[in-house]
Design a protein around this motif. Sequence first.
Motif, PDB file in Angstrom:
ATOM      1  N   VAL A 186      39.703  44.975  44.004  1.00 53.86           N
ATOM      2  CA  VAL A 186      38.242  44.496  44.014  1.00 53.86           C
ATOM      3  C   VAL A 186      37.209  45.282  43.805  1.00 53.86           C
ATOM      4  O   VAL A 186      36.575  45.188  42.968  1.00 53.86           O
ATOM      5  CB  VAL A 186      38.030  43.706  45.314  1.00 53.86           C
ATOM      6  N   ARG A 187      37.769  46.569  44.575  1.00 54.58           N
ATOM      7  CA  ARG A 187      36.450  47.645  44.189  1.00 54.58           C
ATOM      8  C   ARG A 187      36.705  48.071  42.528  1.00 54.58           C
ATOM      9  O   ARG A 187      35.617  48.479  42.229  1.00 54.58           O
ATOM     10  CB  ARG A 187      36.895  48.859  45.005  1.00 54.58           C
ATOM     11  N   GLU A 188      37.959  48.282  42.103  1.00 52.31           N
ATOM     12  CA  GLU A 188      37.928  48.785  40.795  1.00 52.31           C
ATOM     13  C   GLU A 188      37.235  47.554  39.878  1.00 52.31           C
ATOM     14  O   GLU A 188      36.587  48.003  38.722  1.00 52.31           O
ATOM     15  CB  GLU A 188      39.451  49.100  40.469  1.00 52.31           C
ATOM     16  N   LEU A 189      37.611  46.511  39.929  1.00 50.36           N
ATOM     17  CA  LEU A 189      37.106  45.346  39.138  1.00 50.36           C
ATOM     18  C   LEU A 189      35.719  45.248  39.333  1.00 50.36           C
ATOM     19  O   LEU A 189      34.990  45.132  38.230  1.00 50.36           O
ATOM     20  CB  LEU A 189      37.862  44.186  39.596  1.00 50.36           C
ATOM     21  N   MET A 190      35.042  45.512  40.461  1.00 49.73           N
ATOM     22  CA  MET A 190      33.665  45.373  40.533  1.00 49.73           C
ATOM     23  C   MET A 190      32.805  46.462  39.914  1.00 49.73           C
ATOM     24  O   MET A 190      31.925  46.228  39.292  1.00 49.73           O
ATOM     25  CB  MET A 190      33.184  45.258  41.967  1.00 49.73           C
ATOM     26  N   GLU A 191      33.428  47.640  40.104  1.00 49.68           N
ATOM     27  CA  GLU A 191      32.632  48.882  39.687  1.00 49.68           C
ATOM     28  C   GLU A 191      32.990  48.808  37.942  1.00 49.68           C
ATOM     29  O   GLU A 191      31.940  49.121  37.326  1.00 49.68           O
ATOM     30  CB  GLU A 191      33.643  50.168  40.011  1.00 49.68           C
ATOM     31  N   ALA A 192      33.901  48.218  37.364  1.00 55.64           N
ATOM     32  CA  ALA A 192      34.145  48.033  35.922  1.00 55.64           C
ATOM     33  C   ALA A 192      33.016  47.068  35.463  1.00 55.64           C
ATOM     34  O   ALA A 192      32.364  47.266  34.705  1.00 55.64           O
ATOM     35  CB  ALA A 192      35.570  47.660  35.796  1.00 55.64           C
ATOM     36  N   GLY A 193      32.887  45.993  36.146  1.00 53.50           N
ATOM     37  CA  GLY A 193      31.905  44.830  35.873  1.00 53.50           C
ATOM     38  C   GLY A 193      30.375  45.486  35.829  1.00 53.50           C
ATOM     39  O   GLY A 193      29.775  45.005  35.114  1.00 53.50           O
ATOM     40  N   ARG A 194      30.323  46.107  37.051  1.00 54.88           N
ATOM     41  CA  ARG A 194      28.768  46.626  37.220  1.00 54.88           C
ATOM     42  C   ARG A 194      28.585  47.655  35.891  1.00 54.88           C
ATOM     43  O   ARG A 194      27.268  47.651  35.469  1.00 54.88           O
ATOM     44  CB  ARG A 194      28.585  47.607  38.389  1.00 54.88           C
ATOM     45  N   SER A 195      29.510  48.485  35.427  1.00 57.03           N
ATOM     46  CA  SER A 195      29.135  49.655  34.790  1.00 57.03           C
ATOM     47  C   SER A 195      29.472  49.227  33.247  1.00 57.03           C
ATOM     48  O   SER A 195      29.086  49.922  32.161  1.00 57.03           O
ATOM     49  CB  SER A 195      30.030  50.945  34.897  1.00 57.03           C
ATOM     50  N   GLY A 196      30.215  48.079  33.179  1.00 55.57           N
ATOM     51  CA  GLY A 196      30.513  47.720  31.750  1.00 55.57           C
ATOM     52  C   GLY A 196      29.748  46.564  31.225  1.00 55.57           C
ATOM     53  O   GLY A 196      28.843  46.150  31.623  1.00 55.57           O
ATOM     54  N   GLY A 197      30.138  46.112  29.926  1.00 52.27           N
ATOM     55  CA  GLY A 197      29.240  45.182  29.343  1.00 52.27           C
ATOM     56  C   GLY A 197      29.757  43.690  29.767  1.00 52.27           C
ATOM     57  O   GLY A 197      30.647  43.681  30.522  1.00 52.27           O
ATOM     58  N   ASP A 208      39.729  50.570  31.713  1.00 59.73           N
ATOM     59  CA  ASP A 208      40.666  50.809  30.673  1.00 59.73           C
ATOM     60  C   ASP A 208      41.595  49.856  30.511  1.00 59.73           C
ATOM     61  O   ASP A 208      41.936  49.270  29.366  1.00 59.73           O
ATOM     62  CB  ASP A 208      41.736  52.110  31.106  1.00 59.73           C
ATOM     63  N   MET A 209      42.274  48.896  31.598  1.00 63.37           N
ATOM     64  CA  MET A 209      43.274  47.988  31.386  1.00 63.37           C
ATOM     65  C   MET A 209      42.247  46.821  30.830  1.00 63.37           C
ATOM     66  O   MET A 209      42.880  46.179  29.979  1.00 63.37           O
ATOM     67  CB  MET A 209      43.546  47.492  32.881  1.00 63.37           C
ATOM     68  N   ILE A 210      41.148  46.619  31.181  1.00 60.25           N
ATOM     69  CA  ILE A 210      40.498  45.488  30.367  1.00 60.25           C
ATOM     70  C   ILE A 210      40.100  45.894  28.958  1.00 60.25           C
ATOM     71  O   ILE A 210      40.422  44.828  28.148  1.00 60.25           O
ATOM     72  CB  ILE A 210      38.852  45.146  31.213  1.00 60.25           C
ATOM     73  N   GLU A 211      39.895  46.856  28.689  1.00 60.69           N
ATOM     74  CA  GLU A 211      39.711  47.235  27.185  1.00 60.69           C
ATOM     75  C   GLU A 211      41.122  47.061  26.621  1.00 60.69           C
ATOM     76  O   GLU A 211      41.052  46.496  25.484  1.00 60.69           O
ATOM     77  CB  GLU A 211      39.279  48.856  26.982  1.00 60.69           C
ATOM     78  N   ALA A 212      42.169  47.451  27.181  1.00 60.75           N
ATOM     79  CA  ALA A 212      43.269  47.107  26.498  1.00 60.75           C
ATOM     80  C   ALA A 212      43.990  45.681  26.362  1.00 60.75           C
ATOM     81  O   ALA A 212      44.268  45.357  25.365  1.00 60.75           O
ATOM     82  CB  ALA A 212      44.512  47.890  27.192  1.00 60.75           C
ATOM     83  N   ASN A 213      43.369  44.950  27.225  1.00 58.56           N
ATOM     84  CA  ASN A 213      43.901  43.451  27.370  1.00 58.56           C
ATOM     85  C   ASN A 213      43.074  42.362  26.411  1.00 58.56           C
ATOM     86  O   ASN A 213      43.591  41.506  26.221  1.00 58.56           O
ATOM     87  CB  ASN A 213      43.915  43.267  28.743  1.00 58.56           C
ATOM     88  N   PHE A 214      42.020  43.095  26.032  1.00 59.30           N
ATOM     89  CA  PHE A 214      41.178  42.052  24.982  1.00 59.30           C
ATOM     90  C   PHE A 214      42.068  41.973  23.701  1.00 59.30           C
ATOM     91  O   PHE A 214      41.860  40.863  23.109  1.00 59.30           O
ATOM     92  CB  PHE A 214      39.885  42.797  24.377  1.00 59.30           C
ATOM     93  N   ALA A 215      43.104  42.596  23.339  1.00 58.71           N
ATOM     94  CA  ALA A 215      43.866  42.280  22.378  1.00 58.71           C
ATOM     95  C   ALA A 215      45.304  41.439  22.892  1.00 58.71           C
ATOM     96  O   ALA A 215      45.887  41.077  21.760  1.00 58.71           O
ATOM     97  CB  ALA A 215      44.492  43.764  21.736  1.00 58.71           C
TER      98      ALA A 215
END
Length: 594
Positions: A450-461, A420-427
Amino acid sequence: MGIESLVDDFVVWAHANAPDVDPADVDLLLRVRADHLGAPDPARWHAGQLRELLLDVYPRQISVDPSAAGEILAAADAFLRYLAAGRIGRESAPVEKLREELAEVGPQLADALADRGRYGLAKTLVATAVDEGVDATDPEALDRWLRDFNNRPLAERVAITEPAMARMRAEDGLIPLNPDDLVDRVSLFLPPIHPTPFAELARAARRAPALATAVRLARWVGDGRPVTRTGVLRPADAAAALRELGLAHRRQLGSARAVPELQRPWALALTTGLLELDGCRARQGPALARWLSGDDHAALETWARAFDAAVDMGSERGKGRPALVDGSLPGLLIILYAAQEPVPVVELWEAVAERQPPGSRDRDILIADGLDAVLERLAGLGAVRLTEDSADLTDLGFWALRQRVLDADPLVGEHADAADMIEANFAYDEVDAEGQWRAWLAVRTPEQAVRELMEAGRSGGPGIRQMAFEVLTLLGADAEPLLEPYKQDGVLGPYIAMWLGLRDSARMPEESVLHWVVVDTCAALLEAGGPEEMVEGFSEGMLGESSQAEFVGRLWQVEHPSTVPVLDAIGRHHPDPTVAKAARKAAFRARSPG
């Protein structure tokens, strides 16, 4: 009489008249009423308050077992009998009517306390934690649970919190003005702000003109001044107070309530605890000593109460010109927060007018006058800065509004999960994004981050992966050993290898890894900005001094779902004909079987 004094008197009365009642239940009842219903006088009760308090506020906010309903009702009834013994405040409903209301509420109370559909957000989270074995009396345990809760899958968090959020959306609160345009709460992020030092915020709070006037008035009241039955200064004292404040009033005073320049600081002093009413006298409240002590936390705490009262005034649905605007004030503040620059007052007027039914010119004038009144109210507190035709939030206003939003929904901002943070920070621009991420990292251990960032990277675009590894740079060396479990991952592994290689050239991976990361990066640019922006980024930022045509000619070998779309975009949009031709040939080879 204040709450503490009244409860002490009740204890003496109850010893002889209600020995089985716990005075702590009465004390809680009165303090919850003061905090949530804005009713600080414990002896003045109006019809409907007991119903709202016990069937709405208690179930929503107060953690109490349904089995305690009988004790709560017994305490409330004993308190009403205590008031009936000559202690009921003026302008109160008759005690008989209040007891009838309590009798009607009684059969519903246990069910209301047990109904989780009535819980507010904070109570929902605490109840869920208790269900999962957390000791609710241990703040550290609750804090650990909340951090873990924020790392759970989004769908699980929403399933738990949505009933409470639905209640909040149904009430006036910090949401967009038009309910039809509501953004789902999980994508409603606070725009980044550059934090202002706490001491600087406290200095700004002390400089707020409206609060400074209220403090001056409270100091003048001293040990006590007589007040009327409606809780305002008597005419002679009101005239003296005006002179003390340096305010001229030529007409003969009939009631202090009719003099806005005195009534506003008087009401503010009572709201913030700088003054308190004790029967027919007003005296200095405990907040005044804390304010004068010079303690920064006390100054901001008092100021925040004043700000909340100014924002929440619309819930009272008062009469007069500001009433058309008060209910829209939270939404107007969100507009100012999101803009982060001066907003033309005419735009704020239009936002209010959209919420009103079509009306006459008189209605439009009332909205304009009301808007001026509420903006001046906030400017007097130092929360809003006004020019001739625009308004914007001060640093103090940004801080206060951010606190209100985080109190309403602790799952936004730095408490959101990585995806969610990554989606928001694109702007956000680079500086703002870094500030947001540093705040996000500050409430997590490196392992959690690190766990959250890697999970986001694995499941996201691809764009999610790009941002995830940019954030890892803020962790630096602390992140390196934590990446070990993810090195063999087909999606994350190439990024990890490149990330480690950029930190130490001796660990730079083989070229095939670089090829994969380049294609994934191009896919992110293609997704976010289209082919032209992708080609621009490819040409300027990725390849350094190497020959682009030669590099592109080898990309057909990359096993990535976006290889062909990336090559097609380069072939159609690259300004260098040689590179474009190499991309078209590589795309043909990538499509060819075998």
